[in-house]
Design a protein around this motif. Structure first.
Motif, PDB file in Angstrom:
ATOM      1  N   ALA A 159       0.836  -1.208   0.000  1.00 45.72           N
ATOM      2  CA  ALA A 159       0.000   0.000   0.000  1.00 45.72           C
ATOM      3  C   ALA A 159       0.870   1.258   0.000  1.00 45.72           C
ATOM      4  N   GLY A 160       1.967   1.211   0.774  1.00 47.57           N
ATOM      5  CA  GLY A 160       2.870   2.358   0.812  1.00 47.57           C
ATOM      6  C   GLY A 160       3.498   2.606  -0.547  1.00 47.57           C
ATOM      7  N   ALA A 161       4.005   1.539  -1.149  1.00 49.31           N
ATOM      8  CA  ALA A 161       4.660   1.668  -2.452  1.00 49.31           C
ATOM      9  C   ALA A 161       3.667   2.152  -3.513  1.00 49.31           C
ATOM     10  N   THR A 162       2.410   1.681  -3.421  1.00 51.00           N
ATOM     11  CA  THR A 162       1.397   2.075  -4.404  1.00 51.00           C
ATOM     12  C   THR A 162       0.982   3.532  -4.229  1.00 51.00           C
ATOM     13  N   ALA A 163       0.804   3.948  -2.979  1.00 47.49           N
ATOM     14  CA  ALA A 163       0.296   5.294  -2.709  1.00 47.49           C
ATOM     15  C   ALA A 163       1.323   6.377  -3.014  1.00 47.49           C
ATOM     16  N   ARG A 164       2.591   6.078  -2.834  1.00 48.75           N
ATOM     17  CA  ARG A 164       3.646   7.088  -2.934  1.00 48.75           C
ATOM     18  C   ARG A 164       3.584   7.928  -4.213  1.00 48.75           C
ATOM     19  N   PRO A 165       3.577   7.318  -5.420  1.00 54.13           N
ATOM     20  CA  PRO A 165       3.532   8.151  -6.635  1.00 54.13           C
ATOM     21  C   PRO A 165       2.247   8.989  -6.748  1.00 54.13           C
ATOM     22  N   HIS A 166       1.139   8.494  -6.207  1.00 49.62           N
ATOM     23  CA  HIS A 166      -0.116   9.258  -6.262  1.00 49.62           C
ATOM     24  C   HIS A 166      -0.062  10.444  -5.302  1.00 49.62           C
ATOM     25  N   TRP A 167       0.587  10.211  -4.154  1.00 49.56           N
ATOM     26  CA  TRP A 167       0.802  11.330  -3.233  1.00 49.56           C
ATOM     27  C   TRP A 167       1.700  12.386  -3.886  1.00 49.56           C
ATOM     28  N   GLU A 168       2.757  11.916  -4.581  1.00 45.76           N
ATOM     29  CA  GLU A 168       3.673  12.858  -5.238  1.00 45.76           C
ATOM     30  C   GLU A 168       2.938  13.699  -6.279  1.00 45.76           C
ATOM     31  N   LYS A 169       2.092  13.017  -7.072  1.00 45.31           N
ATOM     32  CA  LYS A 169       1.332  13.728  -8.112  1.00 45.31           C
ATOM     33  C   LYS A 169       0.336  14.699  -7.470  1.00 45.31           C
ATOM     34  N   ALA A 170      -0.363  14.209  -6.442  1.00 51.49           N
ATOM     35  CA  ALA A 170      -1.344  15.052  -5.758  1.00 51.49           C
ATOM     36  C   ALA A 170      -0.670  16.302  -5.195  1.00 51.49           C
ATOM     37  N   ARG A 171       0.502  16.114  -4.600  1.00 51.98           N
ATOM     38  CA  ARG A 171       1.195  17.244  -4.006  1.00 51.98           C
ATOM     39  C   ARG A 171       1.657  18.223  -5.096  1.00 51.98           C
ATOM     40  N   ARG A 172       2.230  17.663  -6.172  1.00 46.69           N
ATOM     41  CA  ARG A 172       2.713  18.501  -7.274  1.00 46.69           C
ATOM     42  C   ARG A 172       1.566  19.374  -7.813  1.00 46.69           C
ATOM     43  N   ASP A 173       0.408  18.735  -8.017  1.00 42.71           N
ATOM     44  CA  ASP A 173      -0.730  19.454  -8.610  1.00 42.71           C
ATOM     45  C   ASP A 173      -1.615  20.119  -7.560  1.00 42.71           C
ATOM     46  N   ALA A 174      -1.232  19.985  -6.281  1.00 43.97           N
ATOM     47  CA  ALA A 174      -2.067  20.523  -5.187  1.00 43.97           C
ATOM     48  C   ALA A 174      -3.510  20.051  -5.328  1.00 43.97           C
ATOM     49  N   ASP A 175      -3.672  18.748  -5.578  1.00 44.78           N
ATOM     50  CA  ASP A 175      -5.004  18.195  -5.836  1.00 44.78           C
ATOM     51  C   ASP A 175      -5.259  17.005  -4.895  1.00 44.78           C
ATOM     52  N   PHE A 176      -5.892  17.271  -3.768  1.00 46.26           N
ATOM     53  CA  PHE A 176      -6.079  16.251  -2.749  1.00 46.26           C
ATOM     54  C   PHE A 176      -6.871  15.041  -3.255  1.00 46.26           C
ATOM     55  N   LYS A 177      -7.817  15.270  -4.167  1.00 44.27           N
ATOM     56  CA  LYS A 177      -8.676  14.199  -4.695  1.00 44.27           C
ATOM     57  C   LYS A 177      -7.862  13.021  -5.237  1.00 44.27           C
ATOM     58  N   VAL A 178      -6.704  13.323  -5.849  1.00 42.06           N
ATOM     59  CA  VAL A 178      -5.853  12.277  -6.433  1.00 42.06           C
ATOM     60  C   VAL A 178      -5.358  11.312  -5.346  1.00 42.06           C
ATOM     61  N   PHE A 179      -5.088  11.853  -4.167  1.00 41.07           N
ATOM     62  CA  PHE A 179      -4.518  11.064  -3.078  1.00 41.07           C
ATOM     63  C   PHE A 179      -5.595  10.442  -2.187  1.00 41.07           C
ATOM     64  N   GLU A 180      -6.777  11.003  -2.200  1.00 42.32           N
ATOM     65  CA  GLU A 180      -7.833  10.624  -1.248  1.00 42.32           C
ATOM     66  C   GLU A 180      -8.096   9.107  -1.126  1.00 42.32           C
ATOM     67  N   PRO A 181      -8.298   8.374  -2.251  1.00 45.09           N
ATOM     68  CA  PRO A 181      -8.587   6.937  -2.093  1.00 45.09           C
ATOM     69  C   PRO A 181      -7.422   6.168  -1.466  1.00 45.09           C
ATOM     70  N   TYR A 182      -6.186   6.609  -1.733  1.00 45.33           N
ATOM     71  CA  TYR A 182      -5.017   5.914  -1.171  1.00 45.33           C
ATOM     72  C   TYR A 182      -4.895   6.198   0.318  1.00 45.33           C
ATOM     73  N   LEU A 183      -5.217   7.418   0.721  1.00 42.21           N
ATOM     74  CA  LEU A 183      -5.190   7.723   2.150  1.00 42.21           C
ATOM     75  C   LEU A 183      -6.298   6.945   2.868  1.00 42.21           C
ATOM     76  N   GLU A 184      -7.445   6.810   2.215  1.00 50.11           N
ATOM     77  CA  GLU A 184      -8.514   6.007   2.818  1.00 50.11           C
ATOM     78  C   GLU A 184      -8.031   4.579   3.076  1.00 50.11           C
ATOM     79  N   LYS A 185      -7.344   4.028   2.096  1.00 46.03           N
ATOM     80  CA  LYS A 185      -6.785   2.673   2.235  1.00 46.03           C
ATOM     81  C   LYS A 185      -5.775   2.631   3.397  1.00 46.03           C
ATOM     82  N   ASN A 186      -4.921   3.648   3.459  1.00 46.97           N
ATOM     83  CA  ASN A 186      -3.905   3.664   4.516  1.00 46.97           C
ATOM     84  C   ASN A 186      -4.518   3.810   5.911  1.00 46.97           C
ATOM     85  N   VAL A 187      -5.582   4.590   6.011  1.00 48.09           N
ATOM     86  CA  VAL A 187      -6.268   4.713   7.305  1.00 48.09           C
ATOM     87  C   VAL A 187      -6.845   3.354   7.704  1.00 48.09           C
TER      88      VAL A 187
END
Ligand code: ZN
Length: 506
Positions: free
Chosen positions: A109-137
């Motif tokens: 899960a960590g390895a999968t979420a990392r690039p999506h977090w990077e993209k979300a942060r780059r684009d300042a777009d939380f929606k991109v990261f949201e499903p991965y954070l849900e999984k991590n929670v």
């Protein structure tokens, strides 16, 4: 007894060697490895860590612990053998409770979420990261359920990093910090002009900064026969045993603080490891008591020593000699004030001593609420922004500078953040006692003498390694369990004076 202990130690030594070999590979990856090495290095690290895990969680280790527990029952609590059996048992039970399936799902899960977090942060777009954070929670929750807890799921995660500490205790401590620091931040903001730090941005030759920092950490007591300093994007320290404890730093031409204070911080971590008793080597006891206690050593040297007036009384003349151009016409007092400038900011890793804990408090509150289910992941950015406004008085312009800024939540790692604040509190609590035991400490620091302070820390903290929980260690060293009072008094007095505030608020 002798045979069981010998056998257990042999297994633990192998496990330690495997983990240390992984740490060398990790250090190499951060400092020297070409970009093409990433995939191969991930495989090597995974192999070594799996071998270490399998070695440690074997049934044989369980049988040896069973036998040894009755054999060490008559020994002193702090003896090497009783401590080894007690701490190894704690680690063993925790690791065994997590099924191999859950462990690998967490890693994946960590390895999968990392690039999506990077993209979300780059684009300042939380929606991109949201499903991965849900999984991590959800995974954090499953880890908590697997480990078990009496009151709150967060207790289980906290106990993994800071043994013995309860969520409710931490809430009380953060509550005290909040009521003291929110008004202090506001007072400082009203007097912001009292401190000017423009000198720090005048341009400092990077080579000279590296040399100067290395010279300073050597003078503080970092043993360079058993250490070295390199450059990496994110500074860190790492240990491969008593004979090899390294630090990294980064250096910026345009901003003075990064290199020197980063080096002092990491050297605080490194000196801790250099001081752990060699009698504990190649066992689970050869490490810091917890991430929070480890951070107390880095923050103590970085802030309570490195940002103190006596420190600069000693070092400023030599700094000015190394950097005559940027420091022309700048006196020691101006420089001391500059390196202590406090102002509310958006980014945790750039925060000053006063505001830093507010950043941690915010993350702790949000983590516990997400884990309890009272805060939905989709509502995180809004909750984040409104708390930054109420604690620090500033507006978050986008999620890149808000809820997406830290790498931590891209992996399954709830329970880590509080260690940063615990470090500040424990550092101040230890320093208060060290000051009482070494009455002329400031005079010594002013002369560039740090040996008595380091010896005090060696005796009361370092040599014990992981024998004690944070509270056991604090009780032994200071006579009290963890308390926020020394840190609160310290910042109120120091920053009250720096900003010309009236007597510290109650
Ligand atoms: Zn640190």
């Amino acid at each position: 007894m002798i045979d069981n202990l010998k056998r257990l130690k042999a297994i633990l030594a192998e496990e330690t060697d495997l983990s240390r070999a992984a740490a060398v590979l990790d250090w190499d990856q951060e400092t020297n490895m070409p970009p093409g090495g990433v995939a191969g290095r991930a495989q090597q690290l995974s192999t070594l860590m799996t071998l270490a895990h399998v070695r440690f969680t074997s049934d044989e280790v369980g049988r040896l612990l069973d036998a040894l527990e009755s054999e060490v029952a008559n020994q002193q609590f702090d003896s090497d053998e009783a401590s080894l059996v007690r701490v190894t048992r704690r680690d063993y039970e925790q690791e065994r409770k997590l099924s191999p399936e859950l462990v690998s799902e967490v890693a994946m899960a960590g390895a999968t979420a990392r690039p999506h977090w990077e993209k979300a942060r780059r684009d300042a777009d939380f929606k991109v990261f949201e499903p991965y954070l849900e999984k991590n929670v959800e995974l954090n929750r499953r880890i908590a359920d697997a480990l078990g807890y009496a009151e709150r799921p967060y207790d289980a995660l906290l106990d993994r990093s800071e043994p013995g500490l309860k969520t409710s205790e931490l809430e009380a401590i953060f509550g005290e910090i909040k009521s003291a620091i929110v008004p202090l931040v506001a007072d400082i903001a009203r007097n912001a002009d009292a401190v000017d730090d423009r000198v720090l941005y005048r341009g400092f030759e990077p080579e000279l900064q590296m040399q100067y920092a290395l010279d300073v950490v050597g003078r503080l007591g970092y043993d360079l026969n058993r250490g070295r300093q390199d450059i990496s994007t994110h500074p860190f320290s790492t240990s491969f045993g008593p004979g090899d404890t390294r630090i990294t730093t980064r250096v910026s031409h345009g901003f003075f603080n990064e290199c020197l204070f980063g080096s002092i911080h990491e050297c605080g971590h490194a000196m801790y490891n250099q001081g752990i008793g060699e009698n504990l080597d190649r066992t689970p006891l050869w490490d810091g008591a917890s991430p929070g206690v480890h951070e107390s050593q880095s923050r103590l040297w970085e802030n309570l020593v490195g940002r103190s007036r006596p420190f600069w009384r000693h070092f400023y003349p030599s700094l000015q000699a190394v950097f005559p151009e940027p420091l022309r016409g700048v006196d020691e007092e101006t420089f001391y004030r500059a390196v202590n400038r406090s102002y509310p900011s958006l980014i945790r890793v750039e925060a000053d001593e006063v505001t830093y804990n507010m950043h941690v408090l915010l993350r702790f509150e949000l983590e516990t609420e997400m884990l309890d289910g009272t805060l939905k992941v989709r509502d995180l950015p809004e909750a984040w922004n409104s708390r930054v406004k109420s604690y620090l008085g500033i507006t978050v312009p986008n999620d890149r500078e808000g809820a997406l800024q830290d790498i931590h939540w891209s992996s399954v790692s709830f329970g880590i953040f509080p260690g940063y604040t615990l470090g500040n509190l424990i550092g101040a609590q230890l320093m208060e006692k060290a000051r009482a035991d070494i009455p002329d400490l400031d005079a010594q620091i002013e002369k560039g003498e740090f040996a008595a302070l380091l010896a005090w820390l060696r005796r009361n903290v370092h040599r014990h390694g992981r024998k004690f929980t944070p509270n056991e260690l604090l009780e032994r060293a200071t006579g009290k369990p963890l308390t926020a009072a020394p840190w609160i008094t310290y910042v109120q007095q120091k920053f009250g004076a720096l900003y010309g505030l009236r007597a510290a608020r109650k």
